[in-house]
Scaffold this active site. Structure first.
Site, short mmCIF file in Angstrom:
data_model
loop_
_atom_site.label_atom_id
_atom_site.label_comp_id
_atom_site.label_asym_id
_atom_site.label_seq_id
_atom_site.Cartn_x
_atom_site.Cartn_y
_atom_site.Cartn_z
CE LYS A 86 -10.70 50.18 1.76
NZ LYS A 86 -9.60 49.39 2.36
CG ASP A 87 -6.38 49.65 -0.81
OD1 ASP A 87 -6.41 49.77 0.43
OD2 ASP A 87 -7.05 48.81 -1.42
#
Length: 295
Positions: A86-87
């Protein structure tokens, strides 16, 4: 560096406790499956970790968490990098692609209360640095105050317990991987708060010619299809790190259900749900995004 007879293999990771715990999962796997390897972690502090007084979208977005690790791969100082998916930016680096995806940890967001509190104190702000969470929280807690919070998980928990916030919303996966499950007051199912694309999945990044057979059993097929669908949805919307868009794919056998969310004017949100075969993940994500655009 990338052959099965290799003696040394270096894994690049951010230096935070959570990032190291996640990289350690890959290290332990490699050591248990390939005892001839000498596996080490190369820890580095990224620009995104150093600048904590501004929102991510003000200082360059998710790319700030990966560029130092990409540089280490390019310079031959590391052989692999481990990231929270997600980063990662939605556009992959063609020279250092994602080689595969780990089995998914709990994908949902979690409510975390101050130590000793049994319920949320809505007289205090809810802490989150995520635009995606900020647009969904008012539907769960009408009239709530939302205040940005930066820093690693432990730093955020310290701020909470000092009374700066009435609660935090954090990814459950990070709390679990740090052994902090006891801080989870409740989970928000996707029907209440759709997670970030790839939340709970680890991405292993490396050079294109890396021998992926070393990692075969670390990777998870369903996580791959979920990642492709969710990231395809936000990419098709033109979303970046500051986008409040959200996506979550459930896989049951060969079937996939993709839920997506985009913000509208006036604080409203628009959701979409589509079904298909999991190997149609990329198309399903793009079609869901198009449905949001025209509905």
């Amino acid at each position: 560096m990338n052959q099965i007879g290799t003696e040394q293999l270096r894994i690049g990771t951010r230096s935070s406790r959570l990032a190291c715990a996640q990289a350690e999962l890959l290290k332990q796997y490699l050591e248990s499956r390939h005892p001839h390897l000498r596996v080490s972690l190369v820890k580095m502090k990224t620009e995104g970790d150093r600048i904590l007084d501004k929102k991510l979208d003000e200082i360059g977005g998710k790319g700030l968490f990966v560029k130092e690790l990409d540089a280490a791969l390019a310079q031959g100082r590391t052989d692999l990098s481990v990231h929270s998916l997600k980063d990662m930016p939605f556009e992959e680096n063609a020279d250092y692609p994602i080689l595969g995806y780990s089995k998914r940890e709990i994908p949902f967001d979690a409510l975390v209360l101050r130590q000793g509190f049994a319920r949320i104190d809505l007289n205090q702000p809810i802490g989150t640095s995520s635009p995606r969470r900020s647009v969904q929280l008012p539907n769960i807690y009408p009239g709530c105050q939302i205040k940005s919070v930066r820093g690693n998980i432990l730093t955020r928990l310290e701020k909470l317990d000092r009374g700066e916030y009435g609660a935090l919303v954090l990814a459950a996966a990070g709390l679990v991987r740090l052994g902090l499950e006891n801080r989870i007051s409740r989970l928000f199912p996707a029907s209440e708060m759709i997670p970030a694309p790839g939340q709970g999945i680890l991405a292993v990044q490396g050079r294109r010619d890396f021998d992926k057979s070393l990692l075969e059993d670390f990777f998870d097929e369903n996580a791959k299809w979920q990642a492709l669908a969710e990231r395809s949805f936000v990419r098709a919307l033109g979303g970046g790190c500051a986008s409040p868009a959200a996506a979550y794919a459930e896989v049951n056998g060969d079937e996939m259900i993709l839920m997506g969310l985009v913000p509208c004017e006036g604080g409203a949100v628009k959701t979409v749900s589509r079904k298909g075969k999991k190997w149609e993940a990329v198309r399903l994500g793009a079609e869901s995004a198009n449905a949001c655009k025209i509905s």
